[in-house]
Design a protein around this motif. Structure first.
Motif, short mmCIF file in Angstrom:
data_model
loop_
_atom_site.label_atom_id
_atom_site.label_comp_id
_atom_site.label_asym_id
_atom_site.label_seq_id
_atom_site.Cartn_x
_atom_site.Cartn_y
_atom_site.Cartn_z
N GLY A 236 0.79 -1.23 0.00
CA GLY A 236 0.00 0.00 0.00
C GLY A 236 0.82 1.28 0.00
O GLY A 236 0.61 2.15 -0.86
N PRO A 237 1.75 1.47 0.94
CA PRO A 237 2.53 2.72 0.94
C PRO A 237 3.35 2.90 -0.34
O PRO A 237 3.41 4.02 -0.88
N LEU A 238 3.97 1.82 -0.83
CA LEU A 238 4.74 1.94 -2.07
C LEU A 238 3.82 2.25 -3.25
O LEU A 238 4.15 3.09 -4.10
N ALA A 239 2.66 1.59 -3.29
CA ALA A 239 1.72 1.87 -4.36
C ALA A 239 1.25 3.32 -4.34
O ALA A 239 1.08 3.94 -5.39
N ALA A 240 1.08 3.87 -3.14
CA ALA A 240 0.65 5.26 -3.02
C ALA A 240 1.71 6.21 -3.58
O ALA A 240 1.39 7.21 -4.24
N ILE A 241 2.99 5.89 -3.34
CA ILE A 241 4.07 6.72 -3.88
C ILE A 241 4.07 6.66 -5.41
O ILE A 241 4.17 7.70 -6.10
N LEU A 242 3.93 5.47 -5.95
CA LEU A 242 3.91 5.32 -7.41
C LEU A 242 2.70 6.00 -8.02
O LEU A 242 2.80 6.61 -9.09
N ALA A 246 2.63 8.96 -10.71
CA ALA A 246 1.90 8.77 -11.97
C ALA A 246 0.97 9.95 -12.25
O ALA A 246 0.93 10.47 -13.38
N TYR A 247 0.20 10.37 -11.23
CA TYR A 247 -0.70 11.50 -11.45
C TYR A 247 0.08 12.79 -11.69
O TYR A 247 -0.37 13.67 -12.45
N ILE A 313 -10.23 5.81 -9.83
CA ILE A 313 -9.41 7.01 -9.60
C ILE A 313 -9.66 7.55 -8.19
O ILE A 313 -8.72 7.94 -7.49
N VAL A 314 -10.93 7.55 -7.76
CA VAL A 314 -11.26 7.98 -6.40
C VAL A 314 -10.55 7.09 -5.38
O VAL A 314 -9.99 7.57 -4.39
N SER A 315 -10.57 5.79 -5.63
CA SER A 315 -9.89 4.85 -4.74
C SER A 315 -8.40 5.15 -4.64
O SER A 315 -7.82 5.10 -3.54
N ASN A 316 -7.79 5.48 -5.76
CA ASN A 316 -6.36 5.81 -5.76
C ASN A 316 -6.08 7.07 -4.95
O ASN A 316 -5.09 7.14 -4.20
N ALA A 322 -4.45 8.38 2.50
CA ALA A 322 -4.33 7.49 3.66
C ALA A 322 -2.89 7.09 3.91
O ALA A 322 -2.46 6.96 5.07
N ALA A 323 -2.11 6.90 2.86
CA ALA A 323 -0.71 6.49 3.01
C ALA A 323 0.09 7.56 3.74
O ALA A 323 0.94 7.25 4.59
#
Length: 360
Positions: A236-242, A246-247, A313-316, A322-323
């Motif tokens: 989760g934390p790594l995915a949030a950084i990526l 990306a955005y 997109i909202v979930s991301n 949250a991260a």
């Protein structure tokens, strides 16, 4: 269970239990609020007292939340599962919400995919099945192996941790995805937070407990399948950084396009390899949207399936927010700040909503 300093709840519980001898009110000796695990440990202590008084030992302990609607076929299914397993988890159905088509309803997409794909694969590989906190059963014998306090008081996700600890202790876990004769999925139905702040708070607790605390408290253990699934759980934390990067790149690409279109700068040269890489990413994005829509549509219909794509997109965005909070909270605990179990408020109940729709 009631805190001894919460008199209104005690009064309501006593009024509701007065006509039902099956209900047992248990008072917690500490001032509330504490944590869910702490409350579960108090209830477990009361269960042991009841067993000693009656001379009868319980077969299993089933966990549900008062905010959720229990499926009428759930208890019998969990009871049957205890013949072959020490731990069993039913699917969770997060119901779409009319008043929150994007935030509150994005949980429906996540649980529809996770509990129809990821946990099924996990079960098939023989990896540990994490608890979802509701719609789960633990055999009484297995629960007794974890001492007087089987639920981890300092954990923010004691249910998730319990499933992994049972597997570590040699217990067998099952994920039960079954349907009734009329096709209804036997699952726990629930409404999740409908407001942005509440959704971020809840996912902060999940991410802090599973990704950050889980690494500290549980480490990396089990089979290759277990380690792989733990890696997926903690991404989760790594995915949030990526996702943040990306955005940011999407925004910079739009700015670059405007600058090139206005003639302010010359168009950069792109290699053929970059073009193929972008095409591959586009195909992957399309596949991701399609899978999310497919699993959502199967449970909630094609309209919700289509809505699941913008909700991704909202979930991301919620995950990114949250991260940041989860990392800040985790760093605080490293400096000695106590872990606080943040209760999520619920505005509605599935049973009340179903009754309202029936009378509409």
């Amino acid at each position: 269970g009631c805190y001894h300093n919460d008199r209104p709840t005690m009064a309501s519980a006593m009024a509701a239990a007065r006509s039902d001898p099956r209900v047992r009110i248990v008072l917690h000796g500490e001032d509330g609020p504490t944590s869910k695990a702490d409350c579960l440990n108090r209830l477990y202590a009361a269960l042991r007292v009841d067993e000693a008084r009656s001379g009868r030992v319980a077969r299993m302990v089933v966990l549900h939340d008062a905010e959720d609607m229990v499926d009428p076929a759930a208890l019998a299914l969990l009871d049957d599962a205890m013949d072959a397993a020490d731990f069993a988890q039913l699917p969770v159905m997060a119901l779409p919400q009319r008043g929150s088509a994007l935030i509150g309803s994005h949980y429906a997409d996540e649980f529809a995919e996770s509990h129809a794909k990821a946990l099924l694969v996990r079960d098939a590989l023989g990896a540990a099945i994490p608890g979802a906190g509701v719609g789960l059963a633990i055999s009484r014998d297995m629960l007794g192996r974890f001492g007087d306090e089987p639920f981890a008081r300092q954990s923010l996700t004691e249910d998730y941790e319990l499933g992994l600890r049972i597997a570590e202790a040699g217990g067998r876990g099952l994920f039960l995805r079954c349907r009734t004769a009329d096709g209804r999925l036997i699952a726990t139905r629930a409404f999740f937070p409908a407001r942005l702040g509440q959704a971020v708070r809840q996912k902060t607790r999940w991410m802090h407990g599973i990704a950050l605390q889980g690494w500290d408290r549980l480490g990396w253990q089990g089979s290759a399948a277990d380690v792989w699934m733990q890696l997926r759980d903690r991404r989760g934390p790594l995915a949030a950084i990526l996702l943040s990067l990306a955005y940011l790149l999407i925004g910079l690409s739009g700015l670059l396009y405007l600058l090139v279109s206005s003639g302010a700068i010359a168009a950069p040269d792109y290699s053929g390899l970059l073009g193929w890489l972008l095409l591959l990413n586009l195909v992957g994005l399309g596949w991701r949207f399609a899978m999310r829509a497919l699993f959502t549509a199967r449970e909630y219909g094609w309209r919700q399936g289509l809505l699941s794509m913008p909700r991704l997109i909202v979930s991301n965005i919620i995950a990114i927010m949250a991260a940041r909070r989860a990392l800040a909270a985790y760093l605080g605990t490293l400096r000695g700040v106590p872990v606080i179990w943040d209760k999520t408020d619920h505005q509605d109940h599935p049973a009340l909503a179903s009754r309202a729709e029936a009378h509409a």
